[in-house]
Design an enzyme around this catalytic site. Structure first.
Site, PDB file in Angstrom:
ATOM      1  N   LYS A  57      -0.579   3.974  -0.168  1.00 49.44           N
ATOM      2  CA  LYS A  57      -0.683   5.751   0.561  1.00 49.44           C
ATOM      3  C   LYS A  57      -0.310   6.832  -0.957  1.00 49.44           C
ATOM      4  O   LYS A  57      -0.095   6.690  -1.520  1.00 49.44           O
ATOM      5  CB  LYS A  57      -0.211   5.656   2.075  1.00 49.44           C
ATOM      6  CG  LYS A  57      -0.024   4.458   2.375  1.00 49.44           C
ATOM      7  CD  LYS A  57       0.064   4.385   4.217  1.00 49.44           C
ATOM      8  CE  LYS A  57      -0.043   3.091   4.998  1.00 49.44           C
ATOM      9  NZ  LYS A  57       0.324   3.300   6.202  1.00 49.44           N
ATOM     10  N   SER A  97       3.763  -2.117  10.345  1.00 50.13           N
ATOM     11  CA  SER A  97       5.413  -2.095  10.428  1.00 50.13           C
ATOM     12  C   SER A  97       5.888  -3.912  10.228  1.00 50.13           C
ATOM     13  O   SER A  97       6.686  -4.388  10.705  1.00 50.13           O
ATOM     14  CB  SER A  97       5.298  -1.723  12.064  1.00 50.13           C
ATOM     15  OG  SER A  97       5.022  -0.391  12.026  1.00 50.13           O
ATOM     16  N   ASN A 112       0.621  -1.393   0.515  1.00 50.89           N
ATOM     17  CA  ASN A 112      -0.229   0.160   0.170  1.00 50.89           C
ATOM     18  C   ASN A 112       1.080   1.591  -0.298  1.00 50.89           C
ATOM     19  O   ASN A 112       1.215   1.805   0.806  1.00 50.89           O
ATOM     20  CB  ASN A 112      -1.249   0.094   1.167  1.00 50.89           C
ATOM     21  CG  ASN A 112      -1.487   1.397   1.675  1.00 50.89           C
ATOM     22  OD1 ASN A 112      -2.052   1.999   0.231  1.00 50.89           O
ATOM     23  ND2 ASN A 112      -2.659   1.126   2.543  1.00 50.89           N
ATOM     24  N   GLU A 127      -5.006  -5.512  10.516  1.00 45.83           N
ATOM     25  CA  GLU A 127      -4.333  -4.289  10.390  1.00 45.83           C
ATOM     26  C   GLU A 127      -4.323  -3.251  11.429  1.00 45.83           C
ATOM     27  O   GLU A 127      -5.280  -2.689  12.302  1.00 45.83           O
ATOM     28  CB  GLU A 127      -3.984  -3.100   9.382  1.00 45.83           C
ATOM     29  CG  GLU A 127      -4.240  -3.637   8.373  1.00 45.83           C
ATOM     30  CD  GLU A 127      -3.813  -3.080   7.286  1.00 45.83           C
ATOM     31  OE1 GLU A 127      -1.789  -2.580   6.594  1.00 45.83           O
ATOM     32  OE2 GLU A 127      -3.572  -1.418   7.251  1.00 45.83           O
ATOM     33  N   GLU A 185      -6.788   4.895   7.682  1.00 48.80           N
ATOM     34  CA  GLU A 185      -6.453   6.380   8.128  1.00 48.80           C
ATOM     35  C   GLU A 185      -7.824   7.022   6.720  1.00 48.80           C
ATOM     36  O   GLU A 185      -8.503   7.808   7.048  1.00 48.80           O
ATOM     37  CB  GLU A 185      -5.447   6.144   6.488  1.00 48.80           C
ATOM     38  CG  GLU A 185      -4.380   5.821   7.313  1.00 48.80           C
ATOM     39  CD  GLU A 185      -3.476   5.410   6.882  1.00 48.80           C
ATOM     40  OE1 GLU A 185      -2.629   5.712   5.835  1.00 48.80           O
ATOM     41  OE2 GLU A 185      -1.499   5.119   7.178  1.00 48.80           O
ATOM     42  N   GLY A 230       3.052   1.912  10.959  1.00 49.63           N
ATOM     43  CA  GLY A 230       3.365   3.143  10.954  1.00 49.63           C
ATOM     44  C   GLY A 230       4.222   3.557  12.160  1.00 49.63           C
ATOM     45  O   GLY A 230       5.082   4.446  12.105  1.00 49.63           O
ATOM     46  N   HIS A 277      -9.847   1.634   4.938  1.00 46.30           N
ATOM     47  CA  HIS A 277      -8.159   0.906   5.754  1.00 46.30           C
ATOM     48  C   HIS A 277      -8.736   2.408   6.930  1.00 46.30           C
ATOM     49  O   HIS A 277      -9.100   3.338   6.423  1.00 46.30           O
ATOM     50  CB  HIS A 277      -6.798   1.762   4.636  1.00 46.30           C
ATOM     51  CG  HIS A 277      -5.728   1.931   5.195  1.00 46.30           C
ATOM     52  ND1 HIS A 277      -5.061   2.563   5.815  1.00 46.30           N
ATOM     53  CD2 HIS A 277      -4.507   1.126   5.008  1.00 46.30           C
ATOM     54  CE1 HIS A 277      -3.940   2.037   6.518  1.00 46.30           C
ATOM     55  NE2 HIS A 277      -4.027   1.024   6.138  1.00 46.30           N
ATOM     56  N   GLY A 308       2.821  -1.218   4.711  1.00 48.05           N
ATOM     57  CA  GLY A 308       2.954  -0.100   3.512  1.00 48.05           C
ATOM     58  C   GLY A 308       4.559   0.669   3.943  1.00 48.05           C
ATOM     59  O   GLY A 308       4.442   0.824   3.369  1.00 48.05           O
ATOM     60  N   GLY A 309       4.827   1.180   4.054  1.00 45.27           N
ATOM     61  CA  GLY A 309       6.414   1.994   4.816  1.00 45.27           C
ATOM     62  C   GLY A 309       7.145   0.831   3.491  1.00 45.27           C
ATOM     63  O   GLY A 309       7.948   1.835   2.745  1.00 45.27           O
TER      64      GLY A 309
END
Ligand code: 13P
Length: 262
Positions: A14, A220, A12, A174, A106, A180, A104, A241-242
């Site tokens: 983002k 993470s 993802n 998640e 967010e 994150g 999600h 993600g990251g």
């Protein structure tokens, strides 16, 4: 009944990488994965770029027959009409998206997306032949107040209300506190919730759909911890993600079998 579920590693992005950057990125990712061809034959890989990148990603993936799937990060609950700023599932299907992320955390927090809206979006995805990646997860406060599974299970129950399981879905657990933060859930924590989510899938959609549905862990995830999650019986992959924005790291996550003899 033991069913083999193909591990699914989903990136993802983002709100990162514009359409020009996405072309270079997907090209380099494909090279990195080609080096690892042997190991990665066992996993399905998909990226979730911003809407504005999807046409570029489609063109590249189709032209070079890349073994990388892709999808959008959200979809409108509506099919067309006066919904300024929204994107129809019909448009995503036209771009050959296979998947779409729905609910999600967010979007739930920053855009106040409700369980009812998530449910409507899941149905919209199915109307257009897209596979929803339904995200659920508890906040640190939820965890403290209700324990690990109650909130994710309630969110999934609401998301699946009236949904036809035969149209396909992926579930992503998640925990909000792990996203994150660099502090992933433990594999045992992820397994506990994934097992509770699968039990709910059995209840709502039947044994066959439940056993063939992938339940991912997200929050993470990195190369150093992916194998420990995938060793758990109910965790079938990761929503990253990251680390999905770092090509060597993401490729290394896809090669999860290399790590600690998974
Ligand atoms: P991180 O991997 O950066 O924690 O993000 C997880 C996530 O939100 C994927 O959807």
């Amino acid at each position: 009944m033991a069913v083999k579920r193909t591990p699914f590693i989903a990136g993802n992005w983002k709100m990162n990488l514009d359409h020009l950057q996405s072309i270079a990125f997907v090209q380099k990712l494909a090279w990195a994965l080609a080096d690892a061809k042997h190991d990665f034959a066992d996993a399905e890989v998909a990226v979730f770029p911003p809407f504005t990148d999807l046409r570029s990603v489609q063109t590249l993936v189709a032209a070079d027959s890349l073994p990388i799937g892709y999808g959008a990060q959200d979809v409108s609950a509506h099919d067309s009409g006066a919904y300024t700023g929204e994107i129809s599932g019909a448009f995503l299907k036209q771009l050959d998206c296979r998947y779409v992320i729905i609910g999600h955390s967010e979007r739930r927090t920053l855009h106040a997306e409700s369980d009812a809206e998530v449910n409507a979006k899941v149905k919209a995805a199915h109307r257009h032949g897209l596979v929803p990646v339904i995200c659920v997860g508890e906040t640190a406060e939820d965890l403290e107040a209700h324990g690990p599974s109650a909130v994710p299970v309630a969110q999934l129950r609401a998301a699946l209300d009236g949904v036809d399981g035969s149209k396909g879905l992926v579930v992503a657990y998640e925990p909000v506190w792990a996203i994150g933060s660099g502090q992933a859930a433990t594999p045992a924590q992820a397994e506990q919730v994934a097992a509770a989510l699968r039990a709910l899938l059995v209840e709502l959609l039947g044994e066959e759909v439940a056993q063939s549905t992938r339940v991912l862990y997200g929050g993470s995830v990195k190369a150093a911890n992916i194998a420990s999650f995938l060793r758990e019986p109910n965790v079938d992959g990761a929503l990253v993600g990251g680390a999905s924005l770092d090509i060597p790291e993401f490729a290394s996550i896809v090669r999860f079998k290399k790590h600690v003899g998974a």
